[in-house]
Write an enzyme that holds these catalytic residues in place. Structure first.
Site, PDB file in Angstrom:
ATOM      1  N   LYS A   1      13.506   9.248  -3.336  1.00 49.80           N
ATOM      2  CA  LYS A   1      12.334   9.293  -2.460  1.00 49.80           C
ATOM      3  C   LYS A   1      12.820   9.474  -1.030  1.00 49.80           C
ATOM      4  O   LYS A   1      13.892   8.963  -0.669  1.00 49.80           O
ATOM      5  CB  LYS A   1      11.556   7.982  -2.618  1.00 49.80           C
ATOM      6  CG  LYS A   1      10.251   7.888  -1.832  1.00 49.80           C
ATOM      7  CD  LYS A   1       9.550   6.558  -2.141  1.00 49.80           C
ATOM      8  CE  LYS A   1       8.268   6.387  -1.331  1.00 49.80           C
ATOM      9  NZ  LYS A   1       7.563   5.120  -1.669  1.00 49.80           N
TER      10      LYS A   1
ATOM     11  N   SER B   1       2.676   5.498  -2.904  1.00 51.31           N
ATOM     12  CA  SER B   1       3.243   6.487  -2.019  1.00 51.31           C
ATOM     13  C   SER B   1       4.390   7.290  -2.638  1.00 51.31           C
ATOM     14  O   SER B   1       4.770   8.326  -2.074  1.00 51.31           O
ATOM     15  CB  SER B   1       3.760   5.788  -0.752  1.00 51.31           C
ATOM     16  OG  SER B   1       4.820   4.922  -1.048  1.00 51.31           O
TER      17      SER B   1
ATOM     18  N   SER C   1       3.603   1.242  -4.891  1.00 53.91           N
ATOM     19  CA  SER C   1       3.994   2.652  -4.742  1.00 53.91           C
ATOM     20  C   SER C   1       4.900   3.216  -5.818  1.00 53.91           C
ATOM     21  O   SER C   1       5.096   4.428  -5.869  1.00 53.91           O
ATOM     22  CB  SER C   1       4.654   2.866  -3.392  1.00 53.91           C
ATOM     23  OG  SER C   1       3.665   2.961  -2.414  1.00 53.91           O
TER      24      SER C   1
HETATM   25  N1  GLN Z   1      -0.673   1.779  -1.318  1.00 51.34           N
HETATM   26  C1  GLN Z   1      -0.071   0.655  -0.685  1.00 51.34           C
HETATM   27  C2  GLN Z   1      -0.050   0.843   0.806  1.00 51.34           C
HETATM   28  O1  GLN Z   1      -0.525   1.830   1.240  1.00 51.34           O
HETATM   29  C3  GLN Z   1       1.317   0.440  -1.241  1.00 51.34           C
HETATM   30  C4  GLN Z   1       2.326   1.259  -0.582  1.00 51.34           C
HETATM   31  C5  GLN Z   1       3.707   0.982  -1.102  1.00 51.34           C
HETATM   32  O2  GLN Z   1       3.901   0.303  -2.097  1.00 51.34           O
HETATM   33  N2  GLN Z   1       4.680   1.475  -0.378  1.00 51.34           N
HETATM   34  O3  GLN Z   1       0.443   0.035   1.519  1.00 51.34           O
END
Ligand code: GLN
Length: 478
Positions: free
Chosen positions: A77, A152, A176
């Site tokens: 990532k 994400s 994410s």
């Molecule tokens: N969707 C969550 C956020 O926007 C989780 C993001 C993540 O796990 N990096 O914070």
């Protein structure tokens, strides 16, 4: 032809039926064909991957012992450092930045022989649930056209599901890894906090963040997890506890069932089927009365934005990446570099975070949220004295359409309800894709701290019941 899973490929190579190089060529061909549309990878390391594969093939022909992950192809990532390769957290503010060292997770995969084939798109600084917050454009769902792959780590999940690699590294602060894995029909693990080193991971909310694997099969996920996990002196929050290799073991008996109102009918039905299958098979499944649903998302967003506002203070236009041109003063340089470099969602969170940390509101928001976090932890530890594992939906809905939620950040935040829980408490959570549903549906298995192996045993038990794939089955990719 569908690419072989890593264990199958390794066997085939050892039997002389194929080569690691051929597998890399097949991945590269798929990437070339599909990445322009999916936008899952921001960069492809074609030549490096070819070279590494050729070396493992040569080693195999010489009869040299192959390291445990020789020829396993993965992507990182864009917030996980790979030495001498670009790293941008999908943000303009890190434009042109090259990582001077590798994340420990990457270093360990490389040391075990794995081959990195590219850098995966993601939401900017891992903030988002749909991969629409990337400065480099959204990622498309790998097999539902016009839909999001989740976020994400959407690029990571799409890359695995589209057959670009065996495995992807993601990071999970509030879901994410698990939510995009669920949206793309894959396995994804958010390990216990402290289990995999965060060294080399661009921090979003440091007391929540964990690196973890996304894969099509449990076997590949476990292999990668086992090689990445374990103490690292370079991460002060890394756990000292040794990592036990996974050996097949009897499934847990007592399953707690946690769910909330408001699931989409498709998810509701799939989970009801799961409940029934498990109880019919003789497992003790018990519904838990969970009084805290309403507190999870607010607590998560107060604490993570607070941490993010502090972590992101380092991007000032001086030390890394993007710098505004022709600023008249230092203050203007900071302000303009940050205004021009950060995207909308990141700015929103920096503002929220500085607000909850401001002296007038600190007690009311930040301190209060810390207390709720402790309460949740205690409640959950108590649950694990009565249940071996917990089952929780991963997402209340199947994948949604591109732009469906971009105008309403609150709706987007609420979609994280089921995943933020494990990051608030630090417990490990494994996303398991369910078989036979018309759209991808996932369920999470949560366990006590450091009980990852128990989650794997539970997932294999679900596989034995035909509820989820145990071996490579593909994901409907053309
Ligand atoms: N969707 C969550 C956020 O926007 C989780 C993001 C993540 O796990 N990096 O914070």
């Amino acid at each position: 032809m569908k690419a072989l899973s890593y264990p199958a490929l390794r066997r085939a190579v050892l039997e002389g039926a194929t080569t690691f190089r051929a597998a890399v060529e097949e991945f590269l061909e798929t990437i070339e064909r599909r990445n322009p549309q999916l936008n899952a990878l921001l960069e492809v390391y074609a030549e490096e991957a070819r070279e590494a594969a050729t070396q493992w093939d040569a080693a195999q022909r010489r009869g040299a012992p192959l390291p445990p992950l020789a020829g396993l192809v993965y992507v990182h990532k864009d917030n996980i450092a790979y030495a001498n390769h670009r790293l941008s957290a999908a943000s303009r503010i890190l434009e042109g930045f090259v990582a001077p060292y590798s994340a420990t997770a990457v270093e360990r995969l490389q040391a075990a022989g794995a081959i990195c084939i590219g850098r995966a798109n993601c939401d900017e600084f891992a903030m988002g649930s749909s991969n629409e917050n990337s400065a480099y454009g959204p990622v498309q769902h790998p097999f539902l056209e016009g839909y999001v792959p989740g976020g994400s780590s959407g690029g990571s999940a799409a890359a695995v599901a589209a057959g670009f690699c065996h495995l992807a590294l993601g990071s999970d602060t509030g879901g994410s890894i698990r939510q995009p894995a669920a949206f793309c029909g894959l396995y994804g693990l958010k390990p216990t906090y402290g289990r995999i080193s965060r060294y080399g991971l661009i921090a979003y909310a440091s007391s929540f963040d964990q690196i973890g694997p996304i894969a099509r099969t449990l076997e590949e996920l476990i292999l990668a997890y086992t090689h990445m996990a374990g103490f690292d002196p370079r991460d002060a929050t890394s756990a000292q506890r040794p990592v036990e290799p996974y050996t097949p073991s009897p499934p847990p008996r007592r399953w707690g069932w946690l769910t909330a109102a408001g699931l989409s009918p498709l998810i509701e039905e799939a989970l009801q089927n799961l409940y029934k299958t498990l109880s019919d098979a003789g497992y003790e499944v018990e519904t838990i009365d969970f009084p805290y649903w309403d507190y999870l998302v607010p607590t998560y967003y107060i604490l993570t934005t607070a941490e993010a506002s502090s972590n992101l203070a380092r991007y000032d236009g001086v030390r890394y990446g993007y710098r505004a041109q022709n600023a008249a003063s230092l203050a203007e340089l900071y302000a303009r570099s940050r205004s021009e470099g950060f995207g909308r969602e990141v700015k929103r969170r920096i503002l929220l975070g500085t607000f909850v940390l401001s002296s007038g509101y600190y007690e009311a928001y930040y301190t209060k949220a810390q207390k709720v976090r402790r309460l949740l932890y205690n409640f959950t530890e108590d649950l694990f004295s009565r249940y071996d594992v917990l089952l929780i939906p991963t997402s209340a809905t199947p994948p949604f359409r591109l732009q469906e939620k971009t105008t309403d950040p609150i709706q987007m935040y609420l979609s994280d309800l089921f995943t933020v829980y494990a990051n608030l408490t630090g417990h490990p959570a494994l996303q398991v894709p369910l078989s036979g549903t018309p759209l991808p549906v996932g369920v999470q298995i949560l366990g006590p701290l450091f009980a990852e192996n128990r989650l794997f045993a539970a997932a294999y038990a679900l596989g034995d019941l035909g509820v989820c794939p145990t071996a490579f089955v593909g994901t409907g990719v053309a």
